[in-house]
Write an enzyme that holds these catalytic residues in place. Structure first.
Site, PDB file in Angstrom:
ATOM      1  N   TRP A 112      12.339 -31.587  -1.294  1.00 49.94           N
ATOM      2  CA  TRP A 112      12.906 -30.232  -1.636  1.00 49.94           C
ATOM      3  C   TRP A 112      12.947 -29.878  -3.043  1.00 49.94           C
ATOM      4  O   TRP A 112      13.375 -29.101  -3.476  1.00 49.94           O
ATOM      5  CB  TRP A 112      14.206 -30.388  -1.142  1.00 49.94           C
ATOM      6  CG  TRP A 112      14.737 -28.987  -0.804  1.00 49.94           C
ATOM      7  CD1 TRP A 112      15.705 -28.203  -1.492  1.00 49.94           C
ATOM      8  CD2 TRP A 112      14.351 -27.952   0.190  1.00 49.94           C
ATOM      9  NE1 TRP A 112      15.718 -26.995  -1.057  1.00 49.94           N
ATOM     10  CE2 TRP A 112      15.059 -26.772  -0.045  1.00 49.94           C
ATOM     11  CE3 TRP A 112      13.201 -27.961   1.192  1.00 49.94           C
ATOM     12  CZ2 TRP A 112      14.794 -25.645   0.643  1.00 49.94           C
ATOM     13  CZ3 TRP A 112      13.024 -26.777   1.670  1.00 49.94           C
ATOM     14  CH2 TRP A 112      13.998 -25.677   1.685  1.00 49.94           C
ATOM     15  N   ASP A 113      12.180 -30.576  -3.960  1.00 50.14           N
ATOM     16  CA  ASP A 113      12.028 -30.327  -5.358  1.00 50.14           C
ATOM     17  C   ASP A 113      10.712 -31.024  -5.755  1.00 50.14           C
ATOM     18  O   ASP A 113      10.528 -31.455  -6.918  1.00 50.14           O
ATOM     19  CB  ASP A 113      13.101 -31.077  -6.189  1.00 50.14           C
ATOM     20  CG  ASP A 113      13.225 -30.451  -7.364  1.00 50.14           C
ATOM     21  OD1 ASP A 113      12.673 -29.099  -7.747  1.00 50.14           O
ATOM     22  OD2 ASP A 113      13.624 -31.019  -8.321  1.00 50.14           O
ATOM     23  N   LEU A 114       9.621 -30.718  -4.976  1.00 53.61           N
ATOM     24  CA  LEU A 114       8.301 -31.030  -5.198  1.00 53.61           C
ATOM     25  C   LEU A 114       7.545 -30.121  -5.808  1.00 53.61           C
ATOM     26  O   LEU A 114       7.328 -29.128  -5.362  1.00 53.61           O
ATOM     27  CB  LEU A 114       7.766 -31.438  -4.067  1.00 53.61           C
ATOM     28  CG  LEU A 114       6.437 -32.212  -4.032  1.00 53.61           C
ATOM     29  CD1 LEU A 114       6.561 -33.654  -5.019  1.00 53.61           C
ATOM     30  CD2 LEU A 114       5.733 -32.391  -2.432  1.00 53.61           C
ATOM     31  N   ASN A 129       7.449 -33.184 -11.075  1.00 51.39           N
ATOM     32  CA  ASN A 129       7.767 -34.290 -10.356  1.00 51.39           C
ATOM     33  C   ASN A 129       6.836 -35.303  -9.725  1.00 51.39           C
ATOM     34  O   ASN A 129       7.309 -35.922  -8.665  1.00 51.39           O
ATOM     35  CB  ASN A 129       8.964 -34.004  -9.317  1.00 51.39           C
ATOM     36  CG  ASN A 129      10.465 -33.641  -9.966  1.00 51.39           C
ATOM     37  OD1 ASN A 129      10.532 -33.724 -11.273  1.00 51.39           O
ATOM     38  ND2 ASN A 129      11.012 -32.776  -9.362  1.00 51.39           N
TER      39      ASN A 129
END
Length: 83
Positions: free
Chosen positions: A42-44, A48
């Site tokens: 969900w924060d790719l 990251n």
């Protein structure tokens, strides 16, 4: 949204962007049939993902979310990749 892809793609001037749009639409279409929730990062985004030792890539700093895989792709489309 997927029904708009065939009309929208020709509006993109860059052939690479056209290929990317078609590829993303294809991935979303494939994932739509996946039943049930999965654990998503969900924060790719590029900041990251690091080069890894055990595997070629290492995804860091996840924001865990249980959802269908297609929801992650749709989030990227609707936010333009912004966090």
């Amino acid at each position: 949204m997927l029904d708009q892809v065939p009309r929208a793609v020709p509006m993109l001037r860059d052939p690479a962007e056209q290929r990317l749009a078609r590829s993303c639409a294809s991935a979303v279409t494939d994932l739509m049939g996946e039943p049930g929730d999965r654990l998503l990062h969900w924060d790719l985004h590029y900041a990251n993902v690091l080069a890894g030792q055990r595997q070629p890539w290492l995804a860091i700093d996840p924001k865990p979310l249980a959802a269908t895989p297609v929801s992650s792709c749709c989030r990227r489309w609707t936010t333009g990749g912004r966090r």
